[in-house]
Motif scaffolding. Structure first.
Motif, PDB file in Angstrom:
ATOM      1  N   LEU A 200     -56.571 -11.722  -9.997  1.00  0.00           N
ATOM      2  CA  LEU A 200     -56.107 -10.439 -10.519  1.00  0.00           C
ATOM      3  C   LEU A 200     -55.033  -9.793  -9.658  1.00  0.00           C
ATOM      4  O   LEU A 200     -54.038  -9.288 -10.164  1.00  0.00           O
TER       5      LEU A 200
ATOM      6  N   ARG B 222     -56.363 -23.244 -13.650  1.00  0.00           N
ATOM      7  CA  ARG B 222     -56.762 -22.899 -15.014  1.00  0.00           C
ATOM      8  C   ARG B 222     -56.190 -21.584 -15.457  1.00  0.00           C
ATOM      9  O   ARG B 222     -56.039 -20.660 -14.670  1.00  0.00           O
ATOM     10  N   ARG B 223     -55.911 -21.498 -16.748  1.00  0.00           N
ATOM     11  CA  ARG B 223     -55.583 -20.198 -17.326  1.00  0.00           C
ATOM     12  C   ARG B 223     -56.804 -19.317 -17.234  1.00  0.00           C
ATOM     13  O   ARG B 223     -57.931 -19.803 -17.246  1.00  0.00           O
ATOM     14  N   SER B 224     -56.576 -18.056 -17.168  1.00  0.00           N
ATOM     15  CA  SER B 224     -57.715 -17.161 -17.120  1.00  0.00           C
ATOM     16  C   SER B 224     -57.493 -16.022 -18.083  1.00  0.00           C
ATOM     17  O   SER B 224     -56.486 -15.328 -18.037  1.00  0.00           O
ATOM     18  N   LEU B 225     -58.456 -15.869 -18.971  1.00  0.00           N
ATOM     19  CA  LEU B 225     -58.339 -14.811 -19.974  1.00  0.00           C
ATOM     20  C   LEU B 225     -58.365 -13.446 -19.296  1.00  0.00           C
ATOM     21  O   LEU B 225     -57.718 -12.507 -19.735  1.00  0.00           O
ATOM     22  N   LEU B 226     -59.112 -13.392 -18.199  1.00  0.00           N
ATOM     23  CA  LEU B 226     -59.197 -12.141 -17.455  1.00  0.00           C
ATOM     24  C   LEU B 226     -57.828 -11.751 -16.895  1.00  0.00           C
ATOM     25  O   LEU B 226     -57.403 -10.600 -16.970  1.00  0.00           O
TER      26      LEU B 226
ATOM     27  N   GLU C 117     -54.899 -12.776 -18.006  1.00  0.00           N
ATOM     28  CA  GLU C 117     -53.963 -12.481 -19.083  1.00  0.00           C
ATOM     29  C   GLU C 117     -54.205 -11.072 -19.619  1.00  0.00           C
ATOM     30  O   GLU C 117     -53.279 -10.369 -19.999  1.00  0.00           O
ATOM     31  N   GLN C 118     -55.479 -10.709 -19.606  1.00  0.00           N
ATOM     32  CA  GLN C 118     -55.798  -9.340 -20.004  1.00  0.00           C
ATOM     33  C   GLN C 118     -55.143  -8.343 -19.052  1.00  0.00           C
ATOM     34  O   GLN C 118     -54.591  -7.331 -19.475  1.00  0.00           O
ATOM     35  N   ARG C 119     -55.173  -8.657 -17.773  1.00  0.00           N
ATOM     36  CA  ARG C 119     -54.580  -7.761 -16.785  1.00  0.00           C
ATOM     37  C   ARG C 119     -53.066  -7.663 -17.024  1.00  0.00           C
ATOM     38  O   ARG C 119     -52.485  -6.587 -17.004  1.00  0.00           O
TER      39      ARG C 119
ATOM     40  N   LYS D 252     -51.602  -8.040 -19.754  1.00  0.00           N
ATOM     41  CA  LYS D 252     -51.420  -7.271 -20.974  1.00  0.00           C
ATOM     42  C   LYS D 252     -51.554  -5.778 -20.684  1.00  0.00           C
ATOM     43  O   LYS D 252     -50.737  -4.966 -21.135  1.00  0.00           O
TER      44      LYS D 252
ATOM     45  N   GLU E 135     -46.458  -4.902 -26.935  1.00  0.00           N
ATOM     46  CA  GLU E 135     -45.580  -6.049 -26.812  1.00  0.00           C
ATOM     47  C   GLU E 135     -44.500  -6.022 -27.868  1.00  0.00           C
ATOM     48  O   GLU E 135     -43.366  -6.382 -27.624  1.00  0.00           O
TER      49      GLU E 135
ATOM     50  N   LEU F 220     -52.496 -12.348 -26.639  1.00  0.00           N
ATOM     51  CA  LEU F 220     -53.824 -12.553 -26.112  1.00  0.00           C
ATOM     52  C   LEU F 220     -54.817 -12.178 -27.187  1.00  0.00           C
ATOM     53  O   LEU F 220     -54.535 -11.391 -28.076  1.00  0.00           O
TER      54      LEU F 220
ATOM     55  N   LEU G  79     -59.725  -9.270 -26.359  1.00  0.00           N
ATOM     56  CA  LEU G  79     -59.561  -8.701 -25.035  1.00  0.00           C
ATOM     57  C   LEU G  79     -58.810  -7.382 -25.066  1.00  0.00           C
ATOM     58  O   LEU G  79     -58.461  -6.841 -24.051  1.00  0.00           O
TER      59      LEU G  79
ATOM     60  N   ASN H 191     -64.502 -19.059 -17.246  1.00  0.00           N
ATOM     61  CA  ASN H 191     -63.411 -18.355 -17.896  1.00  0.00           C
ATOM     62  C   ASN H 191     -63.833 -17.846 -19.276  1.00  0.00           C
ATOM     63  O   ASN H 191     -63.596 -16.691 -19.639  1.00  0.00           O
TER      64      ASN H 191
ATOM     65  N   ILE I 272     -66.370  -9.719 -21.507  1.00  0.00           N
ATOM     66  CA  ILE I 272     -65.448  -8.591 -21.669  1.00  0.00           C
ATOM     67  C   ILE I 272     -65.608  -8.009 -23.072  1.00  0.00           C
ATOM     68  O   ILE I 272     -65.652  -6.790 -23.271  1.00  0.00           O
TER      69      ILE I 272
END
Lengths: 596, 444
Positions: free
Chosen positions: A87, A116-120, A122-124, A126, B28, B76, B80, B146, B153
Motif C-alpha cells: 500500500l 502478484r496483482r493485488s486488489l487491495l 488497486e483499490q488504493r 483508485k 476515472e 477495478l 471494491l 488476495n 473488503i
C-alpha cells in the motif's frame, strides 16, 4: 548466461529462462521506448534473473528508483512501475502520476506487480484517483528465484511473520504456485512429505491446484523424486544459533543480500608500492558470492576453522603455477602457459578476495565477546543451565549490546528449555524494557506469539528428549573433515536437516515420538504418475529431494544439506527452496514492531 | 448454513448495503475524457462490449483475443468501489430483471475463480448473506490471500459490523486475514472494535498501545499513554505501561527545565558538556544516566534527581550502580566513584563494596579512560586472584601484577612479566629488587 545454475543435478537455468521469457513478453507489450521505475527492494532479486542488457534490448532506456513527488525527466513513451503489492508504494506511485507535467509529452503508464496483482493495492490507486491512468496493470509471478545450482528463494521478507504471527496465508499460496511452476517445468513430484501446519496447507493447495489443471496432463519426465515441506516453526532453534560455516559467518557479520555482500574496503585496497600517500577507498567493496566462483564453491560450506588451510594450500598451488613460467622453454610451452594465464589470474584474484574476507571474519571470531557468546549458545544447545538467568545475557543488556543480539540469545535459551520459568522471563523482560525502551513490549509479545520466547507451560522441558533422539548435540565434531552435519555449528546438528536426513533413511517411523512433540502434523501424499512417466531407478542412482523451508532457511542449513548430498552412500541429493534466505538477526528484526 | 428465508431477509435488512452499483468509474471517466486516448478507449469499451454481458464489461487484465486495445478501459471491480453508480454506459439502462438474469450466470465459486485469475468481476450482485458467506468460504478454500482480502473488503462494506464480526468469529482463517488487512490499512478503530467483540483483551490493549509509536508530539504522546493505563494488559505489562507513562511525564518536565538552563548559559555542567540530544522518549536507563550526569547532586525531592528515579521506577541496586558509575566516570568525577562503593559500618569504619563486582567496575572505568592510579585501586579490590591478575595485566597496572606475583610467590610469572615492562623503568627495578630478595620463598 548463468552457467552455475546448470551445474547441479537439476538444471535451474530452465526456470531462469522461463521467467526471463515472461519478462520480455511483458516489456514488448508496452511498445516503444521505456523507463522503469523500481521498487528498490526488487532490484536485487531481479538482478539474479536479468541484467540491464536484457532490458535495454527491449527498449528500456532509463531506470529510476521509486520516490515521492515528480518523476525525473525522461524522453520515453512508457513509464513502467515495477513494484511489490504494498500500500505505501501505491501512495508514492499516485504522487508520481499526479505530479506529471500535463504540458509535456504524453507518457503511457503501466504497472507490473511482483509477484502478484493485488486488489487491495488497486483499490488504493483508485481511491487516489489514478487507477485509470495505467494502461497495463499486470503481474509478474516471480515466485521462486534461482540463486544457485541447488537453491531457490522467494525472497519474501515478511513470510514468516505473515504465516506464524498474522495467520495470513498469502505467502503459502505463492509457495504453492511456485511449486506448481516447478512441476510444470520439471515434472510432477510423485511423493510429498511434510511436517507442520503450513506444510500441510501448502500440500493441500498444491493438490487442489493440480485438480483444477486436469485436462492438461503433465508429460514431463519427473526430475524430483520427492518434496519435503518443512515449517520453520518446527525448528525455531537452528536460525538462532550463530552459523559457523564460511558463508554463514559472512552472512552473520556482513549480511548477504541477493547473493551480494558489501565489505569494508580497507582490506581490499590494491597493494602497490610507492603510493602510500593515496587515500584508502571509502566505498564498500561489493562482491557476488555463488558457485560460479570455483574457490567459493569449494569453501563456502566448510566450517570456518577449515577454511584457512584450504586457502593456504591454494596459495601454494597458484604460486607454483606462476613459477612454471621459468620452466617454459619451448615456444609451445610458453604458448601453453600464456593460454592458462587468464584462468590463473582469475584464481589469484579470487584467492586474494577470500583471504581478505577470511581475515575480516577472523577478527570477529577471535574476539573475546564472540567466544563468550558462542560458549553460552553451546551451553544452551547442549542443555546446560537453560533454566536460570544467564550472566552473559545480563551483561549484554547492562552494556546495551544490540537488542537483536540479546533477543536472539534469549529466544535460544527459551527454545532450549521449552519456555522459561515465569520468574526468569519476567526478570529479562523488565531489564530489556528498562534498558531499551518500554515500546519493546510489542516486540516481546510478537516473539511470544511466534513461540520464540515464552513462559514454560506444564513445567515440562521436552528439549532433552528431542536433543537425544535426534542426536542434535555431538561432542566429538570434526571441523576439518566432517562426518556429520553437526560440523556446521561446531557441535549442534540443525534439527531441520536432521529431520530430512532421517526421512531419507531410515524413515520417519523411527522417530514418531519426537514428531509428535514437534508442532504441527506430519504427513505423506502421493501424486500418481502415468505409467510412462514412472521412474525406474538405476542401482546406485541417488534420489532427488526438493526441500522447501516455509518461513526461511539459513546458509548453515544449506551447507548441511549439501554435505548430505555429497555423501557417497547418502542416497539423496537435495535441491533447496525457501520463502527467504535468512539468519537469526534478520529474522528477529522482521518480528520487531515498528511505527506504522 | 441453512437459513430460512425469513432469517435471510432479516440479515439483509440489517446489512449496510444500499443498492447494487456497478461500474462507477466517474472519477476515472472524467480523467479519461481529458485525453484523446481516453475518448478512444471509451469508444472501444462501448463498441466492444455492447453485446456482451455485463460481467465481461467490468473485468480487465486479460487480453481479449488477439486484438490489442490501445489504452483498454481498465476498471477495478465495483466490488471494491465506494462511490455511487453513474450511468454512462448503455448497460446501466438495462432493466433490473434483465440484469438479474445476467448476474446469475456466475456462481460464487465461479466468481472467486475469476478473481483469482486476476479478472476483476462484480461482487455486488451477491446480496443475500448466504451468498456472501459462500463467496467468503470459496475464497478461503482457494487459500489465495488476495482474493480473500477482496471478498473481505466487499463484506466489510456491505455487512453491518455486528454480523460481519459474528460470521468471522466462526471462520478463523478469514478472521486472521481480516485482522491483518485492518492492520495493513490502519483501520485502528474497527480493529479495536473487533478485538473487543472477540474478547481478545490483551491484543486489544496492545493494539491500542501500539498507536503511540505514531504520535510525535511528546505532550500528545503522553496524553495518549495515559489512556493506555488500565487497559487489560497482563499484570506484568500493566506495570510497564504505567512506568512508560510516568517516565515520559518526567522527561517532559526535565527537558523543559534543562533546555532553559542550557540556553541561559549559567549552569556550568551544561556549558562544559552541552547536551547532544533531547531526553524525550529515551529508555529509562538512558534517562538515569542523563540524570546521573547532569543532576547527580540534586536532592531526592526533584524529579530529575537520580535517587528519585531509582525510587519511582524501583531500579535495582546493580542497575543503578552501573549507570551512576558510567556517568560519573565519564565526567572523571573520581570522588563520586569512590563514594559509590564506600560503605560505613556502625563503628565508623569504611569498607569498599560493589554489588556488580569490582571486575565490572574496572572494565567500566577503563572504558572511560580512567588513569592508572584509579584503575589500580579498583583492580586491587577484585577478590578472585586470577581475575585480578588478568585485569591488571590487561590494563597495565604494573604494581598490582608485581605485588600479586610476589604474594603468590610465583617467580616464573614475575620473570615473564619483567620482559613486558619498559627497560630501565621503575617497574623493572621493582621486579629486580623483589627477585633478588632473600626474604621470599619462591614456589617455583
Amino acid at each position: 548466461m548463468a552457467a552455475h545454475l546448470s551445474y547441479g543435478r537439476v538444471n535451474l537455468n530452465v526456470l531462469r529462462e522461463a521467467v526471463r521469457r515472461e519478462l520480455r513478453e511483458f516489456l514488448d507489450k508496452c511498445a516503444g521506448s521505456k523507463a522503469i521505475v523500481w521498487d528498490e527492494y526488487l532490484t536485487g532479486p531481479f538482478g539474479l534473473i536479468a541484467q540491464y542488457s536484457l532490458l535495454k534490448e527491449h527498449e528500456v532506456e532509463k531506470m529510476f528508483t521509486l520516490k515521492g513527488s515528480r518523476l525525473p525527466a525522461a524522453d520515453v513513451k512508457n513509464i513502467i512501475f515495477f513494484v511489490r503489492p504494498r500500500l505505501e508504494l501505491m501512495d508514492i506511485i499516485a504522487e508520481n502520476v499526479l505530479s506529471e507535467d500535463r504540458r509535456g509529452p504524453v507518457r503511457d503508464f503501466h504497472i507490473l506487480f511482483v509477484p502478484r496483482r493485488s486488489l487491495l493495492c488497486e483499490q488504493r490507486l483508485k481511491d487516489l484517483g489514478v487507477l485509470g491512468s495505467f494502461i497495463h496493470r499486470e503481474e509478474y509471478s516471480l515466485d521462486l528465484i534461482p540463486f544457485d545450482g541447488d537453491l531457490l528463494s522467494m525472497e519474501s521478507e515478511g513470510a514468516f511473520k505473515e504465516c506464524y504471527l498474522e495467520g495470513d496465508q498469502t505467502s503459502l499460496y505463492h509457495a504453492a504456485k511456485g511449486l506448481m511452476t516447478l512441476q510444470a517445468l520439471y515434472g510432477t513430484i510423485p511423493q510429498i512429505f511434510g511436517k507442520g501446519e503450513c506444510a500441510r496447507q501448502v500440500a493441500n493447495m498444491m493438490i487442489r491446484m493440480k485438480r483444477e489443471f486436469t485436462g492438461s496432463q503433465n508429460s514431463i519426465f519427473p526430475v524430483f523424486d520427492n518434496l519435503l515441506l518443512l515449517d520453520r516453526n518446527v525448528d525455531l532453534l537452528t536460525p538462532l544459533a550463530t552459523q559457523l560455516t564460511y558463508e554463514g559467518l559472512i552472512d552473520e557479520i556482513y549480511g548477504i543480500q541477493n547473493s551480494y555482500v558489501k565489505l569494508p574496503p580497507e582490506k581490499f585496497a590494491p597493494k602497490k608500492q610507492g603510493d602510500g600517500g593515496k587515500d584508502l577507498p571509502t566505498e564498500a567493496k561489493k562482491l557476488q558470492l555463488n558457485s560460479a566462483e570455483e574457490l567459493y564453491a569449494e569453501i563456502r560450506d566448510k566450517n570456518f576453522n577449515a577454511v584457512g588451510s584450504v586457502l593456504s594450500k591454494k596459495a601454494k598451488i597458484i604460486s607454483a603455477a606462476f613459477e612454471e613460467r621459468h620452466n617454459a622453454k619451448t615456444v609451445g610451452e610458453i604458448k601453453q602457459f600464456v593460454s592458462q594465464l587468464p584462468h590463473m589470474q582469475a584464481a589469484r584474484g579470487s584467492l586474494a578476495n577470500h583471504t581478505s574476507i577470511a581475515e575480516l571474519i577472523k577478527d570477529v571470531t577471535t574476539s573475546e565477546d564472540f567466544f563468550d557468546k558462542l560458549t553460552v549458545e553451546q551451553e544452551f544447545m547442549s542443555g546446560i543451565d537453560t533454566d536460570k538467568v544467564n550472566n552473559y545475557i545480563e551483561d549484554c543488556i547492562a552494556q546495551k549490546h544490540p537488542l537483536t543480539k540479546v533477543l536472539r540469545l534469549l529466544c535460544l535459551q527459551s527454545v532450549c528449555n521449552s519456555g522459561l520459568k515465569q520468574k526468569v522471563l519476567d526478570y529479562y523482560k523488565r531489564e530489556i524494557l528498562q534498558t531499551y525502551g518500554y515500546e519493546h513490549i510489542l516486540t516481546l509479545y510478537n516473539l511470544e506469539k511466534a513461540g520464540l520466547l515464552k513462559p514454560q507451560t506444564g513445567g515440562r522441558n521436552n528439549y532433552p528428549t528431542i536433543r537425544k533422539t535426534l542426536r542434535l548435540w555431538m561432542d566429538d565434531v570434526n571441523e576439518q573433515n566432517p562426518t556429520d552435519i553437526s560440523y556446521v555449528y561446531s557441535g549442534y546438528a540443525p534439527l531441520s536437516v536432521r529431520l530430512a536426513q532421517l526421512l531419507s533413511r531410515p524413515g520417519w517411523r523411527s522417530i514418531e515420538e519426537v514428531l509428535r512433540i514437534l508442532p504441527g502434523p506430519h504427513f505423506e501424499e502421493r501424486q500418481p504418475l502415468p505409467t510412462g512417466l514412472q521412474k525406474k531407478r538405476q542401482p546406485g542412482e541417488n534420489r532427488v529431494t526438493l526441500i522447501f523451508f516455509l518461513g526461511g532457511v539459513t546458509f548453515a542449513e544449506i551447507a548441511a544439506l549439501r554435505f548430505l548430498s555429497q555423501l557417497e552412500d547418502g542416497g539423496t541429493e537435495y535441491v533447496i527452496a525457501t520463502t527467504k534466505l535468512m539468519n537469526g538477526t534478520s529474522w528477529i528484526e522482521a518480528l520487531m514492531e515498528k511505527p506504522f | 448454513m441453512n437459513r430460512t428465508k425469513g432469517d435471510e431477509e432479516e440479515y439483509w435488512n440489517s446489512s449496510k448495503f444500499k443498492a447494487f452499483t456497478f461500474d462507477d468509474e466517474d472519477d476515472e471517466l472524467s480523467q479519461l475524457k481529458e485525453s484523446k486516448r481516453a475518448v478512444n478507449s471509451l469508444r472501444d469499451f462501448v463498441d466492444d462490449d455492447d453485446d456482451e454481458d455485463l460481467e465481461r464489461v467490468s473485468w480487465s487484465g486479460e487480453p481479449v483475443g488477439s486484438r490489442t486495445r490501445p489504452g483498454s478501459f481498465q476498471s477495478l471491480s465495483d466490488a471494491l468501489s465506494d462511490t455511487p453508480a453513474k450511468s454512462y454506459a448503455p448497460e446501466l439502462g438495462r432493466p433490473k430483471g434483465e440484469y438479474r438474469d445476467y448476474s446469475n450466470e456466475w456462481s460464487p465459486s465461479d466468481t472467486v475463480r475469476r478473481l483469482r485469475k486476476g479478472k476483476v468481476c462484480s461482487l455486488e450482485r451477491f446480496r443475500s448473506l448466504q451468498d456472501k458467506l459462500q463467496l467468503l468460504e470459496e475464497a478461503v478454500s482457494m487459500h489465495d490471500g488476495n482474493v480473500i482480502t477482496a471478498v473481505l473488503i466487499f463484506l466489510k462494506r456491505t455487512l453491518s459490523k455486528e454480523i460481519l464480526f459474528r460470521e468471522l468469529e466462526v471462520r478463523q482463517i478469514a478472521l486472521r486475514h481480516f485482522i491483518h488487512f485492518l492492520k495493513e490499512i490502519g483501520d485502528q478503530k474497527l480493529l479495536l472494535d473487533l478485538f473487543k467483540f472477540l474478547d481478545r483483551t490483551e491484543e486489544l490493549a496492545l493494539s491500542h498501545y501500539r498507536e503511540h509509536l505514531n504520535i510525535q508530539d511528546p505532550e500528545k504522546r503522553k496524553e495518549f499513554l495515559k489512556t493506555c493505563i488500565g487497559l487489560p494488559f497482563s499484570a506484568e505489562d500493566s506495570a510497564h505501561i504505567q512506568d512508560h507513562y510516568t517516565l515520559l511525564e518526567r522527561q517532559i518536565i526535565i527537558e523543559a527545565n534543562d533546555r532553559h538552563l542550557e540556553s541561559a548559559g549559567q549552569t556550568e555542567i551544561f556549558r562544559k558538556h552541552p547536551r547532544k540530544a533531547s531526553i524525550l522518549n529515551m529508555p529509562l536507563v538512558t534517562t538515569l544516566f542523563y540524570s546521573c550526569f547532569y543532576h547527580y547532586m540534586e536532592a531526592e525531592g526533584t524529579f530529575s534527581s537520580p535517587i528519585n528515579l531509582k525510587k519511582t521506577f524501583k531500579i535495582p541496586d546493580k542497575q543503578y550502580v552501573l549507570t551512576a558509575l558510567a556517568a560519573r566516570a565519564k565526567l572523571r568525577a573520581w570522588h563520586d566513584v569512590d563514594a559509590l562503593f564506600t560503605t560505613k559500618n556502625w563503628l565508623g569504619y569504611t569498607k569498599k563494596r560493589a554489588p556488580i563486582g569490582f571486575h565490572r567496575v574496572v572494565e567500566i572505568l577503563h572504558k572511560n579512560s580512567a588513569p592508572v592510579q584509579i584503575l589500580q585501586e579498583y583492580v586491587n579490590l577484585v577478590e578472585d586472584v586470577d581475575t585480578k591478575l588478568n585485569l591488571a595485566t590487561k590494563f597495565k597496572c604494573h604494581d598490582v601484577v608485581i605485588d600479586t606475583c610476589r604474594d603468590l610467590k610465583d617467580r616464573q610469572q614475575l620473570l615473564a612479566y619483567r620482559s613486558k615492562v619498559d627497560k630501565g623503568s621503575a617497574e623493572e627495578e621493582k621486579i629486580d629488587t623483589i627477585l633478588s630478595s632473600s626474604q621470599i620463598r619462591w614456589k617455583n
